[in-house]
Design a protein around this motif. Sequence first.
Motif, PDB file in Angstrom:
ATOM      1  N   TYR A 194      19.226 -14.565  -8.160  1.00 32.05           N
ATOM      2  CA  TYR A 194      20.042 -13.433  -7.760  1.00 32.05           C
ATOM      3  C   TYR A 194      19.204 -12.175  -7.667  1.00 32.05           C
ATOM      4  CZ  TYR A 194      24.446 -15.881  -8.212  1.00 32.05           C
ATOM      5  OH  TYR A 194      25.477 -16.728  -8.027  1.00 32.05           O
ATOM      6  N   CYS A 201      20.293 -15.652 -14.538  1.00 32.80           N
ATOM      7  CA  CYS A 201      20.434 -14.973 -13.252  1.00 32.80           C
ATOM      8  C   CYS A 201      19.130 -15.038 -12.463  1.00 32.80           C
ATOM      9  CB  CYS A 201      20.796 -13.522 -13.490  1.00 32.80           C
ATOM     10  SG  CYS A 201      22.324 -13.093 -12.719  1.00 32.80           S
ATOM     11  N   GLU A 215      28.115  -9.197 -10.152  1.00 36.58           N
ATOM     12  CA  GLU A 215      26.769  -9.758 -10.218  1.00 36.58           C
ATOM     13  C   GLU A 215      25.951  -9.057 -11.321  1.00 36.58           C
ATOM     14  OE1 GLU A 215      24.312 -11.294  -6.502  1.00 36.58           O
ATOM     15  OE2 GLU A 215      23.932  -9.195  -6.865  1.00 36.58           O
ATOM     16  N   ALA A 274      30.759 -13.131  -8.426  1.00 28.36           N
ATOM     17  CA  ALA A 274      29.289 -13.147  -8.503  1.00 28.36           C
ATOM     18  C   ALA A 274      28.728 -14.407  -7.837  1.00 28.36           C
ATOM     19  CB  ALA A 274      28.846 -13.065  -9.961  1.00 28.36           C
ATOM     20  N   VAL A 321      19.332  -9.059  -8.433  1.00 30.16           N
ATOM     21  CA  VAL A 321      20.104  -8.071  -9.183  1.00 30.16           C
ATOM     22  C   VAL A 321      19.329  -6.774  -9.313  1.00 30.16           C
ATOM     23  CG1 VAL A 321      21.200  -7.587 -11.385  1.00 30.16           C
ATOM     24  CG2 VAL A 321      21.272  -9.874 -10.429  1.00 30.16           C
ATOM     25  N   GLY A 355      26.555 -14.833  -4.364  1.00 23.37           N
ATOM     26  CA  GLY A 355      25.339 -15.651  -4.285  1.00 23.37           C
ATOM     27  C   GLY A 355      25.365 -16.533  -3.044  1.00 23.37           C
TER      28      GLY A 355
END
Lengths: 190, 127
Positions: free
Chosen positions: A187, A182, A171, A138, A189, A142
């Motif tokens: 991120y 997060c 992730e 993860a 996501v 990034g």
Amino acid sequence: MRWFWIDRFLEFESGRRAVAIKNVSLSEEYHSEWLLAMPLMPGSLILEGLAQTGGLLVGETSGFRDRVILAKFGRVVFHDYARPGDQLVYEAEVQDIKPTGSIVFSTARLEQRLLAEVEIVFAHLDDRFAGVELFDPAMFLGNLRSYGLFDVGKNADGSPLQVPSYMLAAENRLAAADPRACEELGYAVS
Amino acid sequence: MPSKEEVFEKVKEALVDALGVDDDEVTPTATMVGDLGAESIDFLDIVFRLEKAFEIEIPRAELFPDDVLTSEEYVQDGKVTAAGLEQLKARMPFADLSKFEENPVVQEFGNMLTVDDLCRYIQGKLA
């Protein structure tokens, strides 16, 4: 300390070549300890950036599953210095990729002028290191996003490069475990 | 098939490029590790160059029989046993093991391979 010695990918053709830029800044830490009155970027850090460009190019061919490590620099030639304010263009071209290792030829240019050239040998760790992850998937994803790799990355057939599914899954797991952290990390996501 | 001299010249070129040594340092009797300063990671580089120069495949186990050298069956007290030496001879017909046989300490094995051994190995692959 962050160990990013490239700023962004401009081009990335899977298994073939990659072009990345590095903006040299006077605010970089090494200037405070080295050649104070004549700020130059150390050649070793240019090599590190070239190795990061080439290493990611090689690593991508296995979906970043192979444990690719820098083994040696061969035939390093520096033609000039890099100074604060310069934008270096790093280009890596795959010469050969095998299960045990790979060779990449890399150059650093400043406005088309050749600054450095080097042949880089990467070793791919074998089964004795099975299960050893060099990076958390993860976090690594990034980093790859930071470099804009998936914004410009292309497969051999010209189609856009996709994020490997195991990285996306890692992730998403991270996001599920700690959504706020997060979000703060930025991120993307889904 | 290239002549012995042609093989030597190409091997020399690969070693000069990979190890940064001078032309005249690469003699047939020079040892890869002791005389030319090759480190383990250099062998990866050398193998790449030889594969390209001669258009052959070089499986690692052929040049470096790690499995024999780390086997409990063939190594005792850090030395290769008589049976282990037979294995090595069978696996590495291109290498002159006579000197290693006098004191077959595993750690010394890497220092045994000469430029000539490498040339003989290549000639065997091309034959």
